[in-house]
Design a protein around this motif. Sequence first.
Motif, PDB file in Angstrom:
ATOM      1  N   TYR A 160       0.888  -1.334   0.060  1.00  0.00           N
ATOM      2  CA  TYR A 160       0.012  -0.056   0.124  1.00  0.00           C
ATOM      3  C   TYR A 160       0.984   1.225   0.109  1.00  0.00           C
ATOM      4  O   TYR A 160       1.963   1.233   0.546  1.00  0.00           O
ATOM      5  CB  TYR A 160      -0.835  -0.120   1.269  1.00  0.00           C
ATOM      6  N   SER A 161       0.410   2.320  -0.668  1.00  0.00           N
ATOM      7  CA  SER A 161       1.159   3.500  -0.687  1.00  0.00           C
ATOM      8  C   SER A 161       1.079   4.300   0.588  1.00  0.00           C
ATOM      9  O   SER A 161       0.242   4.028   1.405  1.00  0.00           O
ATOM     10  CB  SER A 161       0.755   4.301  -1.747  1.00  0.00           C
ATOM     11  N   TYR A 162       2.077   5.274   0.871  1.00  0.00           N
ATOM     12  CA  TYR A 162       1.759   5.964   1.999  1.00  0.00           C
ATOM     13  C   TYR A 162       0.440   6.771   2.277  1.00  0.00           C
ATOM     14  O   TYR A 162      -0.049   6.863   3.070  1.00  0.00           O
ATOM     15  CB  TYR A 162       3.042   7.088   2.325  1.00  0.00           C
ATOM     16  N   GLU A 163       0.319   7.108   1.010  1.00  0.00           N
ATOM     17  CA  GLU A 163      -1.274   7.847   0.620  1.00  0.00           C
ATOM     18  C   GLU A 163      -2.086   7.004   1.076  1.00  0.00           C
ATOM     19  O   GLU A 163      -3.359   7.604   1.968  1.00  0.00           O
ATOM     20  CB  GLU A 163      -1.358   8.338  -0.486  1.00  0.00           C
ATOM     21  N   GLU A 164      -2.392   5.804   0.623  1.00  0.00           N
ATOM     22  CA  GLU A 164      -3.423   4.997   0.955  1.00  0.00           C
ATOM     23  C   GLU A 164      -3.543   4.471   2.576  1.00  0.00           C
ATOM     24  O   GLU A 164      -4.618   4.549   3.180  1.00  0.00           O
ATOM     25  CB  GLU A 164      -3.281   3.563   0.266  1.00  0.00           C
ATOM     26  N   ILE A 165      -2.341   4.194   2.883  1.00  0.00           N
ATOM     27  CA  ILE A 165      -2.124   4.003   4.520  1.00  0.00           C
ATOM     28  C   ILE A 165      -2.655   5.187   5.442  1.00  0.00           C
ATOM     29  O   ILE A 165      -3.478   5.062   6.398  1.00  0.00           O
ATOM     30  CB  ILE A 165      -0.796   3.515   4.815  1.00  0.00           C
ATOM     31  N   ALA A 166      -2.437   6.354   5.005  1.00  0.00           N
ATOM     32  CA  ALA A 166      -2.606   7.539   5.804  1.00  0.00           C
ATOM     33  C   ALA A 166      -3.961   7.974   5.827  1.00  0.00           C
ATOM     34  O   ALA A 166      -4.677   7.921   6.763  1.00  0.00           O
ATOM     35  CB  ALA A 166      -1.819   8.780   5.040  1.00  0.00           C
ATOM     36  N   ASN A 167      -4.950   7.533   4.577  1.00  0.00           N
ATOM     37  CA  ASN A 167      -6.269   7.753   4.496  1.00  0.00           C
ATOM     38  C   ASN A 167      -6.904   6.593   5.271  1.00  0.00           C
ATOM     39  O   ASN A 167      -7.746   6.810   6.042  1.00  0.00           O
ATOM     40  CB  ASN A 167      -6.751   7.555   3.133  1.00  0.00           C
ATOM     41  N   MET A 168      -6.443   5.275   5.317  1.00  0.00           N
ATOM     42  CA  MET A 168      -6.935   4.145   6.076  1.00  0.00           C
ATOM     43  C   MET A 168      -6.865   4.395   7.602  1.00  0.00           C
ATOM     44  O   MET A 168      -7.721   4.221   8.276  1.00  0.00           O
ATOM     45  CB  MET A 168      -6.224   2.915   5.689  1.00  0.00           C
ATOM     46  N   LEU A 169      -5.624   5.039   8.211  1.00  0.00           N
ATOM     47  CA  LEU A 169      -5.534   5.085   9.635  1.00  0.00           C
ATOM     48  C   LEU A 169      -5.690   6.444  10.025  1.00  0.00           C
ATOM     49  O   LEU A 169      -5.560   6.951  11.149  1.00  0.00           O
ATOM     50  CB  LEU A 169      -4.003   4.759   9.761  1.00  0.00           C
ATOM     51  N   ASN A 170      -6.279   7.415   9.006  1.00  0.00           N
ATOM     52  CA  ASN A 170      -6.720   8.797   9.464  1.00  0.00           C
ATOM     53  C   ASN A 170      -5.419   9.433  10.214  1.00  0.00           C
ATOM     54  O   ASN A 170      -5.463  10.111  11.159  1.00  0.00           O
ATOM     55  CB  ASN A 170      -7.527   8.822  10.429  1.00  0.00           C
ATOM     56  N   ILE A 171      -4.025   9.313   9.382  1.00  0.00           N
ATOM     57  CA  ILE A 171      -2.805  10.095   9.811  1.00  0.00           C
ATOM     58  C   ILE A 171      -2.530  11.020   8.600  1.00  0.00           C
ATOM     59  O   ILE A 171      -2.569  10.363   7.466  1.00  0.00           O
ATOM     60  CB  ILE A 171      -1.833   9.097  10.339  1.00  0.00           C
ATOM     61  N   GLU A 172      -1.926  11.825   8.952  1.00  0.00           N
ATOM     62  CA  GLU A 172      -1.187  12.980   7.892  1.00  0.00           C
ATOM     63  C   GLU A 172      -0.224  12.110   7.274  1.00  0.00           C
ATOM     64  O   GLU A 172       0.590  11.420   7.960  1.00  0.00           O
ATOM     65  CB  GLU A 172      -0.846  14.043   8.700  1.00  0.00           C
ATOM     66  N   ASN A 173      -0.210  12.216   6.076  1.00  0.00           N
ATOM     67  CA  ASN A 173       0.748  11.550   5.194  1.00  0.00           C
ATOM     68  C   ASN A 173       2.501  11.979   5.875  1.00  0.00           C
ATOM     69  O   ASN A 173       3.298  10.767   5.984  1.00  0.00           O
ATOM     70  CB  ASN A 173       0.778  11.877   3.794  1.00  0.00           C
ATOM     71  N   LYS A 174       2.694  12.902   6.136  1.00  0.00           N
ATOM     72  CA  LYS A 174       4.084  13.287   6.672  1.00  0.00           C
ATOM     73  C   LYS A 174       4.441  12.644   8.004  1.00  0.00           C
ATOM     74  O   LYS A 174       5.521  12.155   8.237  1.00  0.00           O
ATOM     75  CB  LYS A 174       4.257  15.092   6.895  1.00  0.00           C
ATOM     76  N   ASN A 175       3.397  12.632   8.803  1.00  0.00           N
ATOM     77  CA  ASN A 175       3.412  11.833   9.969  1.00  0.00           C
ATOM     78  C   ASN A 175       3.436  10.620   9.860  1.00  0.00           C
ATOM     79  O   ASN A 175       4.206   9.625  10.750  1.00  0.00           O
ATOM     80  CB  ASN A 175       2.247  12.320  10.984  1.00  0.00           C
ATOM     81  N   LEU A 176       2.915  10.018   8.975  1.00  0.00           N
ATOM     82  CA  LEU A 176       2.845   8.489   8.562  1.00  0.00           C
ATOM     83  C   LEU A 176       4.296   8.108   8.252  1.00  0.00           C
ATOM     84  O   LEU A 176       4.586   7.011   8.782  1.00  0.00           O
ATOM     85  CB  LEU A 176       1.729   8.089   7.602  1.00  0.00           C
ATOM     86  N   LYS A 177       4.800   8.896   7.368  1.00  0.00           N
ATOM     87  CA  LYS A 177       6.092   8.406   7.017  1.00  0.00           C
ATOM     88  C   LYS A 177       7.162   8.661   8.293  1.00  0.00           C
ATOM     89  O   LYS A 177       8.002   7.607   8.063  1.00  0.00           O
ATOM     90  CB  LYS A 177       6.908   9.410   5.804  1.00  0.00           C
ATOM     91  N   ILE A 178       7.078   9.380   9.138  1.00  0.00           N
ATOM     92  CA  ILE A 178       7.890   9.491  10.323  1.00  0.00           C
ATOM     93  C   ILE A 178       7.670   8.083  11.237  1.00  0.00           C
ATOM     94  O   ILE A 178       8.404   7.571  11.625  1.00  0.00           O
ATOM     95  CB  ILE A 178       7.615  10.590  11.089  1.00  0.00           C
ATOM     96  N   LYS A 179       6.382   7.882  11.461  1.00  0.00           N
ATOM     97  CA  LYS A 179       5.721   6.604  12.294  1.00  0.00           C
ATOM     98  C   LYS A 179       6.415   5.440  11.503  1.00  0.00           C
ATOM     99  O   LYS A 179       6.792   4.625  12.114  1.00  0.00           O
ATOM    100  CB  LYS A 179       4.383   6.519  12.358  1.00  0.00           C
ATOM    101  N   PHE A 180       6.478   5.324  10.310  1.00  0.00           N
ATOM    102  CA  PHE A 180       6.805   4.110   9.386  1.00  0.00           C
ATOM    103  C   PHE A 180       8.301   4.026   9.784  1.00  0.00           C
ATOM    104  O   PHE A 180       8.789   3.007  10.181  1.00  0.00           O
ATOM    105  CB  PHE A 180       6.577   4.173   8.028  1.00  0.00           C
ATOM    106  N   LEU A 181       9.137   5.000   9.603  1.00  0.00           N
ATOM    107  CA  LEU A 181      10.757   5.058   9.767  1.00  0.00           C
ATOM    108  C   LEU A 181      11.032   4.530  11.227  1.00  0.00           C
ATOM    109  O   LEU A 181      11.720   3.781  11.549  1.00  0.00           O
ATOM    110  CB  LEU A 181      11.343   6.282   9.551  1.00  0.00           C
ATOM    111  N   ARG A 182      10.285   5.072  12.178  1.00  0.00           N
ATOM    112  CA  ARG A 182      10.496   4.681  13.756  1.00  0.00           C
ATOM    113  C   ARG A 182       9.999   3.401  13.885  1.00  0.00           C
ATOM    114  O   ARG A 182      10.681   2.906  14.688  1.00  0.00           O
ATOM    115  CB  ARG A 182       9.471   6.048  14.544  1.00  0.00           C
ATOM    116  N   GLY A 183       8.813   3.073  13.504  1.00  0.00           N
ATOM    117  CA  GLY A 183       8.070   1.702  13.572  1.00  0.00           C
ATOM    118  C   GLY A 183       8.966   0.659  13.009  1.00  0.00           C
ATOM    119  O   GLY A 183       9.494  -0.223  13.640  1.00  0.00           O
TER     120      GLY A 183
END
Length: 87
Positions: free
Chosen positions: A48-71
Amino acid sequence: SVPIDANLFNRAYEAEVSENPRLTALKQALMQMDETERNILLLRAQNYSYEEIANMLNIENKNLKIKFLRGKNKLKKLFETIQKMIW
């Protein structure tokens, strides 16, 4: 609901009965992560793209990328720690 591929996550759960200690370590590492971190990593693993995941989880795309890298970094550290304990 988040469309996590049940087979992808079940493989981690089934690792407990597996002969492969790496799968067991991965399962244990994933289970130590919070649900959002785990969902982000599993959704990216399903391409799934970052944009798709951001929409699914209701997280801003920029924050999602940070959460992904930290995770991802957290998963690596947990995995390495657990592997050392198993071996």
